[in-house]
Design a protein around this motif. Structure first.
Motif, PDB file in Angstrom:
ATOM      1  N   MET A  17     -10.875   0.133  -5.986  1.00 13.77           N
ATOM      2  CA  MET A  17      -9.944  -0.598  -5.129  1.00 13.77           C
ATOM      3  C   MET A  17     -10.216  -0.194  -3.680  1.00 13.77           C
ATOM      4  SD  MET A  17      -6.277  -0.806  -7.141  1.00 13.77           S
ATOM      5  CE  MET A  17      -5.635  -1.913  -5.872  1.00 13.77           C
ATOM      6  N   SER A  26      -8.711   0.237   0.002  1.00 16.60           N
ATOM      7  CA  SER A  26      -7.443   0.395   0.712  1.00 16.60           C
ATOM      8  C   SER A  26      -7.508  -0.166   2.127  1.00 16.60           C
ATOM      9  CB  SER A  26      -7.076   1.884   0.777  1.00 16.60           C
ATOM     10  OG  SER A  26      -6.108   2.122   1.776  1.00 16.60           O
ATOM     11  N   ARG A  34      -3.978   2.354  -7.853  1.00  9.51           N
ATOM     12  CA  ARG A  34      -5.415   2.601  -8.061  1.00  9.51           C
ATOM     13  C   ARG A  34      -5.658   3.314  -9.390  1.00  9.51           C
ATOM     14  NH1 ARG A  34      -9.156   4.354  -3.132  1.00  9.51           N
ATOM     15  NH2 ARG A  34      -7.484   5.820  -2.676  1.00  9.51           N
ATOM     16  N   ARG A  35      -4.718   4.164  -9.783  1.00  4.70           N
ATOM     17  CA  ARG A  35      -4.879   4.903 -11.043  1.00  4.70           C
ATOM     18  C   ARG A  35      -4.666   4.016 -12.272  1.00  4.70           C
ATOM     19  NH1 ARG A  35      -2.820   9.346  -7.829  1.00  4.70           N
ATOM     20  NH2 ARG A  35      -0.622   8.907  -8.299  1.00  4.70           N
ATOM     21  N   ASP A  92      -2.064   4.501  -4.081  1.00  5.50           N
ATOM     22  CA  ASP A  92      -2.699   5.547  -4.897  1.00  5.50           C
ATOM     23  C   ASP A  92      -2.287   5.442  -6.355  1.00  5.50           C
ATOM     24  OD1 ASP A  92      -4.045   6.563  -2.713  1.00  5.50           O
ATOM     25  OD2 ASP A  92      -2.513   8.065  -2.262  1.00  5.50           O
ATOM     26  N   HIS A 114       0.820  -1.220   0.000  1.00  6.34           N
ATOM     27  CA  HIS A 114       0.000   0.000   0.000  1.00  6.34           C
ATOM     28  C   HIS A 114       0.851   1.266   0.000  1.00  6.34           C
ATOM     29  CE1 HIS A 114      -3.407  -2.641   0.626  1.00  6.34           C
ATOM     30  NE2 HIS A 114      -4.225  -1.608   0.547  1.00  6.34           N
TER      31      HIS A 114
END
Length: 236
Positions: free
Chosen positions: A108, A110, A101-102, A98, A94
């Motif tokens: 998604m 988290s 996720r793009r 971010d 993680h």
């Protein structure tokens, strides 16, 4: 339309490590069946099991672009075969959530955001964080807590190295030792005493193999358990 035709399919980026991926799978099924009150219905899901040691290598060498592409590629494959949403079944990756996720068009979930929400719901103000050295060293897990004026504390540098080594050498390989648990509890109890903690985050999905809520006198946040609850919500 209804029932299984309209059920959302989960996509799990797993293998990070294999032990907790098995736990994610079993827990997701059990929690889903509890929620629908039936043992005769199963959620549909895909697992893309990738190599945890590649993750550790990329982070250690500060190869973040390679890390994003590796985890992002795994998430894209899940989307391509029909996952309606994707999770990364580990805390450490993680660090680039971010950016990953793009790389996909489906939602998604988290593990960090879900854990922060749970801490906030419980009214926790001062929590300890255990995990791999990458999770404890970097700020990605701490950011939502610090942004809300909550305190988040990690062990000392030496303790972090010890915890990381035990996670990688033992827990990631399914090995649970009582002396390791005792050493972890010594660190935890020192942090509770010295820092006045009101909560503890198990920020590695293998840690529940060795620690549970009965072991500590503060509120315990099991990140995998919290993450799976969010998956069930998303499916339903």
């Amino acid at each position: 339309m209804g029932g299984e035709d309209s059920m959302k399919r989960a996509g799990i980026v797993g293998g990070l490590g294999p032990e907790s991926t098995v736990d994610y799978y079993q827990s997701f099924i059990h929690k889903y069946q509890e929620n629908v009150n039936s043992q005769k219905v199963l959620p549909e899901l895909f697992i893309n099991s990738i190599n945890m040691y590649n993750i550790f290598h990329y982070i250690s060498e500060n190869q973040m672009d390679e890390l994003i592409e590796y985890v992002g590629g795994a998430a894209r494959k899940l989307e391509d075969i029909g996952a309606d949403f994707v999770i990364i079944a580990a805390n450490t990756p993680h660090i680039v959530f971010d950016e990953v996720r793009r790389k996909v068009n489906v939602p998604m979930i988290s593990i960090v955001e879900a854990t922060y929400e749970q801490a906030d719901e419980r009214g926790l103000k001062n929590v300890g964080l255990l995990g791999t050295k990458f999770t404890m060293e970097h700020d990605f897990f701490k950011q939502p807590f610090l942004a809300s004026d909550k305190k988040i504390v990690v062990p000392s540098e030496g303790e972090q190295a010890f915890i990381h080594q035990k996670i990688v050498d033992e827990l990631e390989n399914g090995i649970v030792k009582q002396d390791t648990k005792d050493a972890f509890l010594k660190i935890i109890n020192r942090m509770i005493s010295e820092e006045g903690l009101d909560g503890l985050i198990l920020g590695c999905t293998e840690l529940p193999m060795i620690l549970n809520k009965d072991d500590v006198d503060v509120s315990l946040l099991d990140t995998m358990d919290i993450h799976v609850d969010k998956m069930v919500e998303q499916v339903l």
